[in-house]
Design a protein around this motif. Structure first.
Motif, PDB file in Angstrom:
ATOM      1  N   ASN A  45      14.810 -35.663   9.537  1.00  0.00           N
ATOM      2  CA  ASN A  45      16.200 -35.500   9.122  1.00  0.00           C
ATOM      3  C   ASN A  45      17.150 -36.367   9.942  1.00  0.00           C
ATOM      4  OD1 ASN A  45      15.810 -33.596   7.034  1.00  0.00           O
ATOM      5  ND2 ASN A  45      15.693 -31.922   8.495  1.00  0.00           N
ATOM      6  N   GLY A  46      16.868 -36.467  11.253  1.00  0.00           N
ATOM      7  CA  GLY A  46      17.807 -37.144  12.134  1.00  0.00           C
ATOM      8  C   GLY A  46      17.586 -38.640  12.265  1.00  0.00           C
ATOM      9  N   ILE A  47      16.422 -39.121  11.869  1.00  0.00           N
ATOM     10  CA  ILE A  47      16.147 -40.561  12.002  1.00  0.00           C
ATOM     11  C   ILE A  47      15.910 -41.202  10.639  1.00  0.00           C
ATOM     12  CG2 ILE A  47      14.596 -42.286  12.968  1.00  0.00           C
ATOM     13  CD1 ILE A  47      14.098 -40.435  15.314  1.00  0.00           C
ATOM     14  N   LEU A  48      14.864 -40.734   9.944  1.00  0.00           N
ATOM     15  CA  LEU A  48      14.494 -41.368   8.671  1.00  0.00           C
ATOM     16  C   LEU A  48      15.588 -41.220   7.619  1.00  0.00           C
ATOM     17  CD1 LEU A  48      12.455 -42.733   6.781  1.00  0.00           C
ATOM     18  CD2 LEU A  48      11.498 -40.462   6.319  1.00  0.00           C
ATOM     19  N   LEU A  49      16.002 -39.963   7.353  1.00  0.00           N
ATOM     20  CA  LEU A  49      16.986 -39.741   6.295  1.00  0.00           C
ATOM     21  C   LEU A  49      18.359 -40.261   6.692  1.00  0.00           C
ATOM     22  CD1 LEU A  49      15.943 -36.213   4.989  1.00  0.00           C
ATOM     23  CD2 LEU A  49      15.327 -38.469   4.118  1.00  0.00           C
ATOM     24  N   LYS A  50      18.679 -40.201   7.987  1.00  0.00           N
ATOM     25  CA  LYS A  50      19.947 -40.763   8.467  1.00  0.00           C
ATOM     26  C   LYS A  50      19.972 -42.272   8.235  1.00  0.00           C
ATOM     27  CE  LYS A  50      22.678 -41.285  12.694  1.00  0.00           C
ATOM     28  NZ  LYS A  50      22.721 -41.003  14.154  1.00  0.00           N
ATOM     29  N   LYS A  51      18.842 -42.940   8.490  1.00  0.00           N
ATOM     30  CA  LYS A  51      18.740 -44.387   8.280  1.00  0.00           C
ATOM     31  C   LYS A  51      18.929 -44.728   6.801  1.00  0.00           C
ATOM     32  CE  LYS A  51      15.599 -48.308   8.952  1.00  0.00           C
ATOM     33  NZ  LYS A  51      14.250 -48.720   9.452  1.00  0.00           N
ATOM     34  N   ARG A  52      18.301 -43.940   5.932  1.00  0.00           N
ATOM     35  CA  ARG A  52      18.434 -44.187   4.493  1.00  0.00           C
ATOM     36  C   ARG A  52      19.858 -43.893   4.023  1.00  0.00           C
ATOM     37  NH1 ARG A  52      13.402 -41.591   1.369  1.00  0.00           N
ATOM     38  NH2 ARG A  52      14.355 -42.797  -0.315  1.00  0.00           N
ATOM     39  N   LEU A  53      20.524 -42.937   4.690  1.00  0.00           N
ATOM     40  CA  LEU A  53      21.921 -42.631   4.371  1.00  0.00           C
ATOM     41  C   LEU A  53      22.812 -43.814   4.749  1.00  0.00           C
ATOM     42  CD1 LEU A  53      23.654 -40.286   3.248  1.00  0.00           C
ATOM     43  CD2 LEU A  53      23.998 -39.543   5.609  1.00  0.00           C
ATOM     44  N   LYS A  54      22.521 -44.456   5.880  1.00  0.00           N
ATOM     45  CA  LYS A  54      23.267 -45.652   6.296  1.00  0.00           C
ATOM     46  C   LYS A  54      23.093 -46.785   5.298  1.00  0.00           C
ATOM     47  CE  LYS A  54      23.361 -45.101  11.335  1.00  0.00           C
ATOM     48  NZ  LYS A  54      22.876 -45.669  12.630  1.00  0.00           N
ATOM     49  N   GLN A  55      21.901 -46.852   4.706  1.00  0.00           N
ATOM     50  CA  GLN A  55      21.609 -47.914   3.738  1.00  0.00           C
ATOM     51  C   GLN A  55      22.239 -47.654   2.376  1.00  0.00           C
ATOM     52  OE1 GLN A  55      17.340 -47.837   3.859  1.00  0.00           O
ATOM     53  NE2 GLN A  55      17.207 -49.135   5.696  1.00  0.00           N
ATOM     54  N   GLY A  56      22.865 -46.490   2.238  1.00  0.00           N
ATOM     55  CA  GLY A  56      23.529 -46.159   0.988  1.00  0.00           C
ATOM     56  C   GLY A  56      22.604 -45.630  -0.086  1.00  0.00           C
ATOM     57  N   THR A  57      21.407 -45.181   0.306  1.00  0.00           N
ATOM     58  CA  THR A  57      20.457 -44.630  -0.659  1.00  0.00           C
ATOM     59  C   THR A  57      21.010 -43.341  -1.248  1.00  0.00           C
ATOM     60  OG1 THR A  57      18.661 -45.524   0.665  1.00  0.00           O
ATOM     61  CG2 THR A  57      18.082 -43.902  -1.011  1.00  0.00           C
ATOM     62  N   THR A  58      20.954 -43.195  -2.547  1.00  0.00           N
ATOM     63  CA  THR A  58      21.463 -41.997  -3.223  1.00  0.00           C
ATOM     64  C   THR A  58      20.316 -41.059  -3.570  1.00  0.00           C
ATOM     65  OG1 THR A  58      21.328 -43.106  -5.362  1.00  0.00           O
ATOM     66  CG2 THR A  58      23.423 -43.239  -4.179  1.00  0.00           C
ATOM     67  N   GLY A  59      20.674 -39.831  -3.884  1.00  0.00           N
ATOM     68  CA  GLY A  59      19.682 -38.847  -4.306  1.00  0.00           C
ATOM     69  C   GLY A  59      18.748 -38.392  -3.201  1.00  0.00           C
TER      70      GLY A  59
END
Length: 361
Positions: A231-245
């Motif tokens: 949650n704190g690394i992988l998904l945060k990184k994808r959130l920075k990349q603007g990944t939706t869903g």
């Protein structure tokens, strides 16, 4: 009954701490949470009620000869557990009326003050703990451990189960990630400190129900840390990349499930005899049925467990690694939450069996 009360006490503390921390940060830095003032007031009122369970248990144990009411009064006024409960109740009353007469959701000052009061209630739990009765600084170790747990778990539980949408934004992670890391470090450090007082024979304690519950708690903590990293690394990184869903809330909820299970394991520990000396404790109670079932070992008069890796333990460890990788794949592909929960439970079971198949007498 006392076991359920202890679990619910932890849940009340976590939800209150999580709510007040989130209300104390700027609105733009937190998910939009939906938790009513009435529900918060109910949680505050229930906290001392669930906290009285240990006093009632002691009263029922000691009061048969002297009368239950007289024994209860003596415990409340003379025992540390009673004084701790009085302190907890006093702060709960103050917190109740502060929340009742103020808009805690909009006033960040009062929300921050509420966080301070909940921390004070956590100190009262540490003051009444078993560790405090063993060592003068034991209350500090227990208090730090308890406050760190309810802070970390509280923010996650409230963010996951009392908010709408896909999940928190990057601005949330900017302050929560360092807070979670600090809480995890405190939980581990204070936990080792507590074990030095309560479980000096950690491996030998596996022979007892207390040690089994502690081991299960540690295995669950490992699973929780895996989710925290995801949650704190992988998904945060994808959130920075603007990944939706990404459905962040779904995976925060999954982590919250295992935090709750850790509460259950902790509550089980409070119902068992702390094993300061395992050999002496085994003279008063039977070895853990879970231990004998999972290992097939029966301890003698002077038991001493040791680790020795076997082919079976390596098989279980390999199975656990595969399951952990499957958890990661499930979350990366945003699959069903049920699959992740099932894989996590199986991974925790495999880790437990790997450890149990490695011990010998």
């Amino acid at each position: 009954m006392f076991f359920v009360a202890k679990v619910m006490l932890y849940v009340c503390f976590a939800l209150l701490m999580g709510s007040f921390i989130l209300y104390s940060v700027p609105r733009r830095n937190r998910p939009e949470i939906f938790i009513s003032k009435k529900f918060i007031l109910i949680l505050i009122a229930l906290t001392p009620l669930f906290g009285i369970g240990e006093l009632v248990r002691l009263t029922m144990h000691l009061g048969e000869d002297f009368g239950y009411w007289l024994t209860f009064q003596n415990i409340v006024l003379s025992f540390e557990v009673g004084k701790g409960w009085l302190f907890l109740t006093g702060i709960s009353i103050l917190l109740f009326f502060m929340v009742l007469f103020n808009d805690i959701k909009e006033d960040r000052f009062f929300a921050g003050l509420a966080v301070f009061l909940i921390a004070g209630m956590g100190v009262s739990v540490g003051y009444a703990s078993h560790a405090a009765s063993l060592e003068s600084l034991g209350f500090l170790a227990h208090s730090l451990h308890f406050i760190a747990v309810i802070t970390w778990s509280g923010v996650l539980l409230v963010s996951g189960y009392f908010s709408k949408g896909e999940g928190p934004s990057l601005s949330f992670y900017k302050w929560f990630t360092p807070l979670a890391v600090a809480c995890l470090a405190t939980v581990i450090g204070a936990g080792l400190w507590l074990m030095n007082y309560i479980v000096p024979e950690y491996v030998n304690s596996y022979l007892l129900d207390y040690g089994q519950a502690l081991l299960i708690k540690h295995v669950l903590l490992f699973i929780i840390v895996i989710y925290s990293l995801i949650n704190g690394i992988l998904l945060k990184k994808r959130l920075k990349q603007g990944t939706t869903g990404l459905a962040l809330n779904k995976w925060i909820k999954t982590e919250g499930i295992f935090l709750f299970l850790a509460f259950v394991a902790t509550a089980l520990m409070t119902q068992q005899t702390p094993p300061h000396d395992v050999a002496d404790t085994l003279k008063m109670e039977d070895p853990s049925k879970l231990f004998t079932f999972s290992t097939g070992l029966i301890p003698g008069d002077n038991p001493m467990l040791s680790f020795s890796f076997s082919m079976m333990s390596l098989v279980w460890l390999a199975f656990a690694i595969v399951l952990v990788l499957s958890i990661l794949a499930t979350i990366k592909r945003n699959k069903n939450m049920t699959l992740a929960v099932a894989a996590s439970i199986l991974a925790a079971s495999a880790i437990y069996l790997a450890i149990m198949s490695s011990v010998s007498l």
